[in-house]
Design an enzyme around this catalytic site. Structure first.
Site, PDB file in Angstrom:
ATOM      1  CB  SER A 162      -9.300  38.423 -48.791  1.00  0.00           C
ATOM      2  OG  SER A 162      -8.473  38.466 -49.932  1.00  0.00           O
ATOM      3  CE  LYS A 167     -12.193  43.067 -49.209  1.00  0.00           C
ATOM      4  NZ  LYS A 167     -11.819  41.631 -49.270  1.00  0.00           N
ATOM      5  CB  SER A 183      -8.267  41.834 -50.620  1.00  0.00           C
ATOM      6  OG  SER A 183      -9.449  41.081 -50.405  1.00  0.00           O
TER       7      SER A 183
END
Lengths: 67, 466
Positions: B181, B81, B157
């Site tokens: 997330s 990420k 996310s």
């Protein structure tokens, strides 16, 4: 869930004053969204504030005086 | 030894590389080719590190040729990420604003740990701006698409991290979880995602969101890959003030120990309402497979979610206050108003929420005197459509974005370790089930997940995006 703004007639004023207090300018185009979000947060926070917490319960964050 | 590279899990790839069945360079080139072929449909990557990855792969191959041990993840391509520091890149955290940050001078602690074990970093992944969302519909970098249905969200996310694994671009990724997330995108994309105990893995070199709840963890297509990555990233780190001083506990060697004697319960009440029937059916399926007969009630879960919301908004806004003051127009419209409003939260709301957190932790700790594992749905529904604003759950119309974390927020609120496992449902959209344990009991979770995987209840096959 009731309309949060119904019980918060002063949120617009609060946002304007808080904006000055913490020196966080809110552009006119963002202001309605900010007020709506604060109203939503107020509704959500209400359930936390209604809860009776014993005096001995300290806040949770970790702080150590030395790394 | 023969295997299909794009279908193989990380440890299978590493075995093949170590035994010289395939070179690390070949594996890396294959991953880069997969990304080139399919990521235009998924939009999971924001940066592909071709040169760096090939150089790392060549170094692994040289080490093997010299008789050195290249590590548990030798030659395994992985991606992170884009809130993890990667040397030479600005740490975007899904934002436009961070493009102007100085480039990171070293990799985040977790990235470095996987690379030390021979894994090859091939790129960075899309996310909701500053991790404030459950959908990865990023206005700066575009939405990440779900490999199972490109018209649907990957979740967020850490949406890029989940889509890249589910779509077979890489077998292993890292993401972060503040309110769900890691777990929400894992469930939507049909893969395994581990949110370890709060403080169990170092967040040093990670662009935080709300420190009280920020965790990092791995995504994978097999339980053993999750265990391996988790084991490699454990260990005390003075660079993260909440990182535990407990000694690491290797989980990978424990996976075949079974679950005899485990007391497993299904969460009822809050966690058994407000969702689509299919998510409760998934929980029931897991419960049956694990012989979980009892139910437990986590008290005040709704209030826990509310408190998590207040703390997240308040801490996130304080973190971003300088940027909110100077560059509000450069924020994603999906996060801007929430961050601005969060800066105005009265401190008594925040402090009450933090005190409630301690109270709730103590109640849930009591429950874990009676049970070892708790089961709950990961999300209230399967992946919604991209740009979908509203959904109907249990007869109630509500906004999509704030409600996808219904079942994840009250649990990360007190830092419990949780694995979202993908329920095998051929020809249907994936859903996930959370396996929850007391703090630091990741090994118990992974042992139960290994049982489910062996029984075929859970599976995370690669889905070629089409």
């Amino acid at each position: 869930m009731t309309d949060p703004t119904a019980n918060s007639p002063n949120l617009e004023t609060l946002v304007d004053l808080m904006s000055q207090l913490i020196d966080l300018p809110i552009a006119p185009e963002f202001r309605p969204g900010v007020i709506a979000n604060l109203a939503r947060t107020q509704t959500i926070a209400q359930s936390v504030m209604e809860f009776s917490i014993p005096d001995e319960i300290e806040v949770a964050p970790i702080f150590t005086p030395e790394p | 030894m023969t295997f299909e590279l794009s279908q193989a899990d990380a440890l299978t790839i590493a075995d093949a590389v170590r035994s010289k069945t395939v070179s690390a360079r070949t594996v890396t080139e294959a991953a880069l080719a997969q990304i080139a072929a399919h990521d235009s449909k998924l939009n999971s990557f924001t940066e592909v590190l071709t040169d760096r990855a090939l150089a790392d792969a060549d170094a692994i191959d040289r080490a093997i040729s010299s008789g050195e041990n290249p590590g548990l993840l030798a030659g395994v391509p992985f991606a992170v990420k884009n809130l993890f520091d990667v040397a030479g890149l600005p740490t975007l955290a899904g934002s436009k604003i961070n493009q102007s940050r100085p480039v990171a001078t070293q990799d985040a602690n977790a990235v470095a740990a996987l690379r030390r074990a021979g894994a090859v970093l091939v790129g960075t992944l899309n996310m909701d701006e500053y991790a404030y969302g459950f959908v990865t519909e990023n206005s700066h970098y575009g939405p990440t698409h779900n490999p199972h249905d490109l018209s649907r969200v990957a979740g967020g996310s850490s949406g890029g991290a989940a889509a890249a694994v589910a779509g077979g671009l890489v077998p292993l990724t890292l993401g972060s979880d503040t309110n769900g997330s890691i777990r929400v995108p894992s469930a939507f994309c049909g893969i395994y995602g581990l949110k370890p105990t709060y403080g169990r893995l170092s967040r040093a070199g990670v662009f935080l969101f709300a420190s009280s709840f920020d965790h990092i963890g791995p995504f994978g297509r097999s339980v053993r890959d999750i265990a391996a990555a988790f084991d490699l990233m454990q260990g005390a780190d003075p660079g993260d003030p909440v990182c535990t001083l407990r000694p690491p506990e290797a989980c990978l060697p424990q996976l075949d120990r079974g679950i005899d004697g485990f007391r497993i319960a299904v969460a009822d009440g809050y966690f058994a309402q407000g969702g689509e029937p299919e998510v409760f059916a998934a929980v029931a399926q897991v419960a049956e497979a694990l012989s979980a007969k009892q139910q437990v009630t986590l008290p005040e879960a709704q209030r826990a979610r509310a408190a998590a919301y207040v703390i997240t908004a308040s801490e996130g806004s304080n973190l971003h206050l300088p940027r909110l003051k100077t560059r509000p127009q450069d924020f994603d419209p999906a996060t801007r108003d929430r961050f601005l409003a969060g800066a105005m939260i009265p401190n008594t709301w925040y402090l009450q929420a933090q005190r409630f957190r301690r109270w709730y932790r103590d109640r849930v700790r009591e429950i874990f005197q009676e049970v070892d594992l708790i089961l709950a749905p990961t999300t209230p529904c399967a992946a919604p459509l991209i740009n979908q604003e509203k959904m109907v759950l249990d007869g109630v119309e509500m906004l999509v974005r704030p409600n996808l974390g219904l079942y994840t927020q009250p649990l990360s609120f007190i830092g419990l370790p949780i694995l979202s496992v993908p329920i095998r449902r051929p020809n249907q959209l994936p859903v996930g089930v959370q396996i929850i344990a007391a703090p630091y009991q990741e090994a118990l979770i992974l042992r139960a997940a290994a049982v489910l995987e062996a029984k075929g209840i859970t599976a995370a096959p690669v889905v070629v995006p089409s």
